[in-house]
Scaffold this active site. Structure first.
Site, mmCIF file in Angstrom:
data_model
loop_
_atom_site.group_PDB
_atom_site.id
_atom_site.type_symbol
_atom_site.label_atom_id
_atom_site.label_comp_id
_atom_site.label_asym_id
_atom_site.label_seq_id
_atom_site.Cartn_x
_atom_site.Cartn_y
_atom_site.Cartn_z
ATOM 1 N N HIS A 120 21.169 -15.778 -17.046
ATOM 2 C CA HIS A 120 21.225 -14.393 -16.573
ATOM 3 C C HIS A 120 20.246 -14.217 -15.424
ATOM 4 C CE1 HIS A 120 19.469 -10.181 -16.754
ATOM 5 N NE2 HIS A 120 20.703 -9.990 -16.350
ATOM 6 N N SER A 121 20.711 -13.624 -14.319
ATOM 7 C CA SER A 121 19.861 -13.269 -13.193
ATOM 8 C C SER A 121 19.107 -14.497 -12.667
ATOM 9 C CB SER A 121 18.912 -12.144 -13.620
ATOM 10 O OG SER A 121 18.232 -11.587 -12.527
ATOM 11 N N ARG A 122 17.785 -14.481 -12.669
ATOM 12 C CA ARG A 122 17.030 -15.649 -12.213
ATOM 13 C C ARG A 122 17.392 -16.882 -13.030
ATOM 14 N NH1 ARG A 122 12.163 -18.155 -13.659
ATOM 15 N NH2 ARG A 122 10.930 -19.028 -11.926
ATOM 16 N N ALA A 179 20.291 -17.532 -14.161
ATOM 17 C CA ALA A 179 21.564 -18.020 -13.630
ATOM 18 C C ALA A 179 21.335 -18.872 -12.389
ATOM 19 C CB ALA A 179 22.478 -16.841 -13.310
ATOM 20 N N HIS A 194 22.876 -4.526 -14.482
ATOM 21 C CA HIS A 194 22.390 -5.899 -14.419
ATOM 22 C C HIS A 194 22.243 -6.579 -15.784
ATOM 23 C CE1 HIS A 194 20.545 -9.324 -12.599
ATOM 24 N NE2 HIS A 194 19.350 -9.102 -13.119
#
Length: 278
Positions: free
Chosen positions: A100-102, A104, A260
């Site tokens: 997820h996010s960073r 990812a 997000h």
């Protein structure tokens, strides 16, 4: 799914804290959380997901895992060696990634660099970092040097956990009831109050950022099947990036309502996307 299990590993000289869910015989999924989050961010998802063995470390400097030494840094590729060592310690020669996010972004770099280790990769509202032109690199490095050479101030003291939750809501739209378990894992008792256990250097400027050409080269090197789940009020708003990613081979893309942290706010819907992929 079963309740979370706590684990501890020493990797590359760092003490790592991990949580796991599910049957050890299930599909092996290494789950990588976002910036300033921790493994608890996957707890809502794990409650709905059957047939998988999720292992989610608190990445270095986050949650209950150790901080990097004073000579260390937190560029997005700095986690890769330790993640492979975690997989080795688990006995996982081949495994899948969920980021997820960073997390990812880290997962994409790992899948591109070590294709023989990664079976599948799924990305939740993240894929590659916002690119930076080579011309901006000197200024970027200057910000990094300035941050790492300044006098470090003590983390703020919160009278109660609720105050820390309110402070963290400045970085995220999550409601307090969802955010509190993750915030608690990022806190340590300090006298009559609480301070962040997360490393303050996580907020420092990176030494170097990938260019658009770097991003595309890594993304094209991902050989395994990969899926990206975008939030309508998150990464999906970066139209140029989404258009570029859609052209990649082996990639499936799905956009969902939400922002997000949609894996926390809409975990059942996200699992509906992930289950058939895995």
């Amino acid at each position: 799914m079963s309740a979370a299990r706590e684990h501890a590993l020493s990797v590359n000289g760092l003490a790592y804290s991990l949580q796991s869910w599910g049957d050890d015989a299930g599909t092996r999924v290494l789950a990588l959380h976002g910036w300033l989050d921790n493994s608890e961010s996957f707890a809502p998802l794990a409650k709905h997901w059957q047939g998988v063995h999720i292992v989610a470390p608190d990445l270095a400097g986050h949650g209950r895992s150790a901080h990097r030494p004073l000579s260390g840094s937190y560029n997005i590729w700095d986690d890769l060696r330790e993640l492979l060592q975690i997989a080795d310690a688990l006995g996982w020669q081949r495994f899948s990634l969920l980021g997820h996010s960073r997390g990812a972004m880290i997962a994409m770099l790992l899948a591109a660099s070590m294709p023989d280790r990664i079976e599948k990769a799924a990305f939740i509202d993240g894929f590659w970092p916002l690119p930076q032109s080579p011309e901006a690199a000197p200024e970027q490095l200057g910000r990094h040097l300035h941050d790492f050479n300044r006098v470090r101030s003590e983390a703020p003291l919160f009278a109660c956990v609720a105050d820390a939750v309110k402070a963290r809501q400045g970085d995220t739209r999550l409601p307090a009831d969802l955010l509190e378990p993750m915030v608690r894992r990022n806190l340590q008792a300090a006298g009559d109050g609480w301070r962040w256990s997360t490393d303050a250097r996580l907020r420092y400027a990176s030494a170097f950022k990938l260019s658009d050409a770097h991003n595309r080269a890594f993304a094209k090197a991902v050989q395994c099947p990969n899926l990206i789940v975008l939030a309508e009020k998150g990464m999906a708003e970066y139209r140029d990036m989404v258009t570029a990613i859609q052209a990649l081979p082996n990639l499936r893309m799905q956009t969902m309502p939400g922002d997000h942290h949609l894996h926390m706010t809409s975990p059942a819907a996200v699992v509906e996307c992930l289950e058939p992929f895995f």
